[in-house]
Design an enzyme around this catalytic site. Sequence first.
Site, PDB file in Angstrom:
ATOM      1  N   ASP A   1      93.497 -63.115  46.661  1.00 36.00           N
ATOM      2  CA  ASP A   1      92.365 -63.761  45.981  1.00 36.00           C
ATOM      3  C   ASP A   1      91.063 -63.402  46.700  1.00 36.00           C
ATOM      4  O   ASP A   1      90.038 -63.141  46.069  1.00 36.00           O
ATOM      5  CB  ASP A   1      92.566 -65.286  45.983  1.00 36.00           C
ATOM      6  CG  ASP A   1      93.949 -65.657  45.477  1.00 36.00           C
ATOM      7  OD1 ASP A   1      94.230 -65.396  44.309  1.00 36.00           O
ATOM      8  OD2 ASP A   1      94.755 -66.181  46.274  1.00 36.00           O
TER       9      ASP A   1
ATOM     10  N   HIS B   1      96.550 -71.478  46.097  1.00 35.31           N
ATOM     11  CA  HIS B   1      96.670 -70.175  45.430  1.00 35.31           C
ATOM     12  C   HIS B   1      97.161 -70.458  44.010  1.00 35.31           C
ATOM     13  O   HIS B   1      98.357 -70.389  43.707  1.00 35.31           O
ATOM     14  CB  HIS B   1      97.661 -69.266  46.170  1.00 35.31           C
ATOM     15  CG  HIS B   1      98.030 -68.057  45.349  1.00 35.31           C
ATOM     16  ND1 HIS B   1      97.152 -67.025  45.100  1.00 35.31           N
ATOM     17  CD2 HIS B   1      99.169 -67.728  44.700  1.00 35.31           C
ATOM     18  CE1 HIS B   1      97.741 -66.133  44.334  1.00 35.31           C
ATOM     19  NE2 HIS B   1      98.965 -66.532  44.069  1.00 35.31           N
TER      20      HIS B   1
END
Length: 325
Positions: free
Chosen positions: A158, A186
């Site tokens: 990410d 996440h």
Amino acid sequence: MPSPITVAVTGGAGQIGYSLLFSIARGAIFGPDQPVRLKVLEIPPAMKVVEGVALELEDCAFGLLEGLDLSDDPDAALSDVNWALLVGSKPRGPGMERGDLIRENGPIFVSQGKALQKAAPDVRVLVIGNPCNTNCLIARHNAPEIPDERWFAMTRLDHNRAVNQLAVKSGVDVSAVERVTIWGNHSATQYPDYHHALISGEPAASVIDDEQWLQGDFISRVQKRGAEVIEARGKSSAASAASAICDHVRTFHHGTAENDWTSAAVVSDGSYGITEGLIASFPIQATSSGWEIVQGLETNEFSRARIDTSVSELEQERDVVSDLL
Ligand code: NAX
């Protein structure tokens, strides 16, 4: 040559494994002078596939690969390892809710946590298999003697996605983008934070000067990038995930660049009001001998609301698996 570093990879027959194992053996993490031993864990039905992967690893004639063990026994695969990369888990099936997936995968991380008690005394654990924050929480609770600072769940992919978005938008090389943070889980609630990011040493918001994009498309594109990859490729991110795993381990082995930081989900110590004990993503500065959460960053109302949303999702996930902790 130094003595080898032993790395366990679970789910070695999967998509990520097919890229990750070769990168590790090539020296992408520990460098060209550091031999490695790989211990690969799979479930019995996937052992034949992983044997095929092992044949290919042999055929690469990697000079750094000093040993390769395959096993379907977590106790054997996770004993004496310096790094455990827990990739293997079951994918989300049709109609399955996030909570169902957590319950389905939770027991894997109970047994792997217990097995990790036989790992090397310096073991560090990175959980990738989803839902990775909560799977990491489960494994940690089942290996209580491994210190808190050795546990990670991966938000580096990410982080890399956010760095790339800012670089593309501002027309600079990715190396000019620093101090991006992924906060929280996440998952789609993660909060990619540009407020402290620098582009060529200047605040990102002054270089890009488009608040609507920064607070809108930037955040949602990073949050939904996994879905964008699935839509285009028909499969979830694999090579980029393997690359991010290498980045994470390399960063925690060698340290972050001076003045920069990375993102990783670690055991919360209550910093920034994030519930203690959850595995939440923070800005982290690392050296070869340790790491710490970057302190003192201002979190304005916009950031606070988004961090709180993601943390509240982590609390709900923790409650779903409370019997496994
Ligand atoms: P695959 O389904 O291709 O491979 C998973 C492998 O794990 C399979 O070979 C399976 O046999 C194995 N496995 C299942 N249970 C196991 C167990 N108990 N012990 C050992 N191995 C076991 O998935 P892949 O695309 O490789 O993704 C693996 C995991 O990474 C998934 O949970 C996925 O959601 C997660 N991801 C996490 C990311 C992150 O940034 N944290 C990004 C990429 C990826 O989506």
